[in-house]
Design a protein around this motif. Structure first.
Motif, PDB file in Angstrom:
ATOM      1  N   GLN A  78       6.589   3.371   2.295  1.00 54.54           N
ATOM      2  CA  GLN A  78       5.740   2.323   2.861  1.00 54.54           C
ATOM      3  C   GLN A  78       4.679   1.846   1.872  1.00 54.54           C
ATOM      4  OE1 GLN A  78       4.543   3.947   6.651  1.00 54.54           O
ATOM      5  NE2 GLN A  78       3.641   1.996   7.234  1.00 54.54           N
ATOM      6  N   ILE A  79       4.058   2.789   1.163  1.00 53.84           N
ATOM      7  CA  ILE A  79       2.937   2.408   0.303  1.00 53.84           C
ATOM      8  C   ILE A  79       3.327   2.148  -1.146  1.00 53.84           C
ATOM      9  CG2 ILE A  79       1.223   3.551   1.746  1.00 53.84           C
ATOM     10  CD1 ILE A  79       1.149   5.812  -0.401  1.00 53.84           C
ATOM     11  N   HIS A  80       4.410   2.806  -1.623  1.00 55.56           N
ATOM     12  CA  HIS A  80       4.786   2.636  -3.030  1.00 55.56           C
ATOM     13  C   HIS A  80       6.252   3.045  -3.220  1.00 55.56           C
ATOM     14  CE1 HIS A  80       4.437   2.484  -7.343  1.00 55.56           C
ATOM     15  NE2 HIS A  80       3.149   2.179  -7.255  1.00 55.56           N
ATOM     16  N   THR A 144       2.238  -3.518  -8.704  1.00 50.29           N
ATOM     17  CA  THR A 144       0.863  -3.926  -8.981  1.00 50.29           C
ATOM     18  C   THR A 144       0.085  -4.258  -7.714  1.00 50.29           C
ATOM     19  OG1 THR A 144       1.610  -6.202  -9.297  1.00 50.29           O
ATOM     20  CG2 THR A 144       1.441  -4.818 -11.273  1.00 50.29           C
ATOM     21  N   VAL A 145       0.758  -4.310  -6.588  1.00 48.21           N
ATOM     22  CA  VAL A 145       0.136  -4.672  -5.321  1.00 48.21           C
ATOM     23  C   VAL A 145      -0.234  -3.410  -4.555  1.00 48.21           C
ATOM     24  CG1 VAL A 145       0.526  -5.822  -3.101  1.00 48.21           C
ATOM     25  CG2 VAL A 145       1.494  -6.781  -5.202  1.00 48.21           C
ATOM     26  N   VAL A 146      -1.438  -3.404  -3.997  1.00 53.34           N
ATOM     27  CA  VAL A 146      -1.846  -2.304  -3.129  1.00 53.34           C
ATOM     28  C   VAL A 146      -1.494  -2.697  -1.701  1.00 53.34           C
ATOM     29  CG1 VAL A 146      -3.770  -0.905  -2.278  1.00 53.34           C
ATOM     30  CG2 VAL A 146      -3.697  -1.603  -4.687  1.00 53.34           C
ATOM     31  N   VAL A 147      -0.654  -1.924  -1.090  1.00 49.19           N
ATOM     32  CA  VAL A 147      -0.150  -2.212   0.256  1.00 49.19           C
ATOM     33  C   VAL A 147      -1.202  -1.820   1.293  1.00 49.19           C
ATOM     34  CG1 VAL A 147       1.679  -1.615   1.899  1.00 49.19           C
ATOM     35  CG2 VAL A 147       2.202  -1.820  -0.535  1.00 49.19           C
ATOM     36  N   PRO A 148      -1.403  -2.681   2.318  1.00 51.80           N
ATOM     37  CA  PRO A 148      -2.326  -2.291   3.395  1.00 51.80           C
ATOM     38  C   PRO A 148      -1.899  -0.959   4.016  1.00 51.80           C
ATOM     39  CG  PRO A 148      -1.688  -4.600   3.623  1.00 51.80           C
ATOM     40  CD  PRO A 148      -0.830  -4.014   2.537  1.00 51.80           C
ATOM     41  N   GLY A 149      -2.868  -0.117   4.273  1.00 54.94           N
ATOM     42  CA  GLY A 149      -2.591   1.201   4.844  1.00 54.94           C
ATOM     43  C   GLY A 149      -2.554   2.308   3.811  1.00 54.94           C
ATOM     44  N   THR A 150      -2.649   1.943   2.541  1.00 57.75           N
ATOM     45  CA  THR A 150      -2.579   2.942   1.473  1.00 57.75           C
ATOM     46  C   THR A 150      -3.732   3.939   1.581  1.00 57.75           C
ATOM     47  OG1 THR A 150      -1.405   1.443   0.009  1.00 57.75           O
ATOM     48  CG2 THR A 150      -2.530   3.289  -1.029  1.00 57.75           C
ATOM     49  N   ASP A 151      -4.920   3.464   1.939  1.00 61.67           N
ATOM     50  CA  ASP A 151      -6.062   4.378   2.069  1.00 61.67           C
ATOM     51  C   ASP A 151      -5.828   5.389   3.191  1.00 61.67           C
ATOM     52  OD1 ASP A 151      -7.352   3.172  -0.028  1.00 61.67           O
ATOM     53  OD2 ASP A 151      -8.637   1.912   1.243  1.00 61.67           O
ATOM     54  N   ALA A 152      -5.262   4.940   4.300  1.00 56.95           N
ATOM     55  CA  ALA A 152      -4.964   5.852   5.417  1.00 56.95           C
ATOM     56  C   ALA A 152      -3.894   6.852   4.994  1.00 56.95           C
ATOM     57  CB  ALA A 152      -4.511   5.074   6.644  1.00 56.95           C
TER      58      ALA A 152
END
Length: 190
Positions: A78-80, A144-152
């Motif tokens: 999901q994130i990377h 290169t894009v940070v996906v929403p939810g990565t911090d969670a």
């Protein structure tokens, strides 16, 4: 040859693959050629009951490890996705779990740097540490894009990695106990 386990007997036969057909052949051939290596089992035997209970718990742990590993791989996808392609196939390796326990997001992994990551995982993967870290940084550079939810995910990934390592450690303890049960003599010496 008293004290031989089926695993040791199987090592006497050519081939590496563990299949039901090979296992059946090894057991049948051992019964024919080395009957003294086998032991009779009474269903009322305490060892049989203990083995069944431990094996059942190990089955539960195996399911739990699969569930956690799938959840962890899903989060990484999901994130990377590129990072998951590198870590996913090795998700149950102690070095990968240690890495994810300490660095739960791509940003944390990048911030730690190559040298620190090699130092972190080398005790768990001496031969593959440097190559794995290079593969990780190659994967990090692909997105290169940070996906929403990565911090969670950065909060959840370490917890899942720790849980998976705990389940895998429990399975190792059970495997040792099962091995010990299987090596126990049929009739204890008095």
């Amino acid at each position: 040859m008293p004290g031989l386990t089926m695993r040791r007997i199987a090592d006497l036969y050519p081939g590496e693959a563990k299949t039901d057909a090979r296992d059946a052949f090894v057991i049948a051939d051992a019964a024919r050629a080395m009957p003294h290596t086998l032991r009779a089992v009474d269903p009322a035997d305490e060892t049989v009951a203990e083995f069944a209970m431990i094996a059942g718990f190990d089955d539960d742990l195996a399911g739990e490890s699969t569930r956690i590993a799938n959840r962890l791989r899903g989060l990484l996808t999901q994130i990377h996705p590129s990072l998951e392609r590198v870590l996913g196939p090795r998700i149950q390796h102690p070095a990968v779990l240690r890495l994810l326990d300490q660095c739960g997001s791509p940003a944390q992994i990048r911030k730690a740097g190559r040298r620190r990551l090699v130092t972190l995982i080398r005790p768990k993967a001496p031969r593959m540490a440097e190559r794995l870290v290079e593969d990780i940084f190659t994967a990090l550079d692909e997105q290169t894009v940070v996906v929403p939810g990565t911090d969670a995910a950065a909060l959840i990934v370490p917890s899942l990695a720790s849980s998976l390592q705990s389940v895998l450690d429990q399975r190792k303890v059970l495997a040792a106990k099962i091995e010990k049960l299987l090596e126990a003599p049929l009739f204890p010496r008095s």
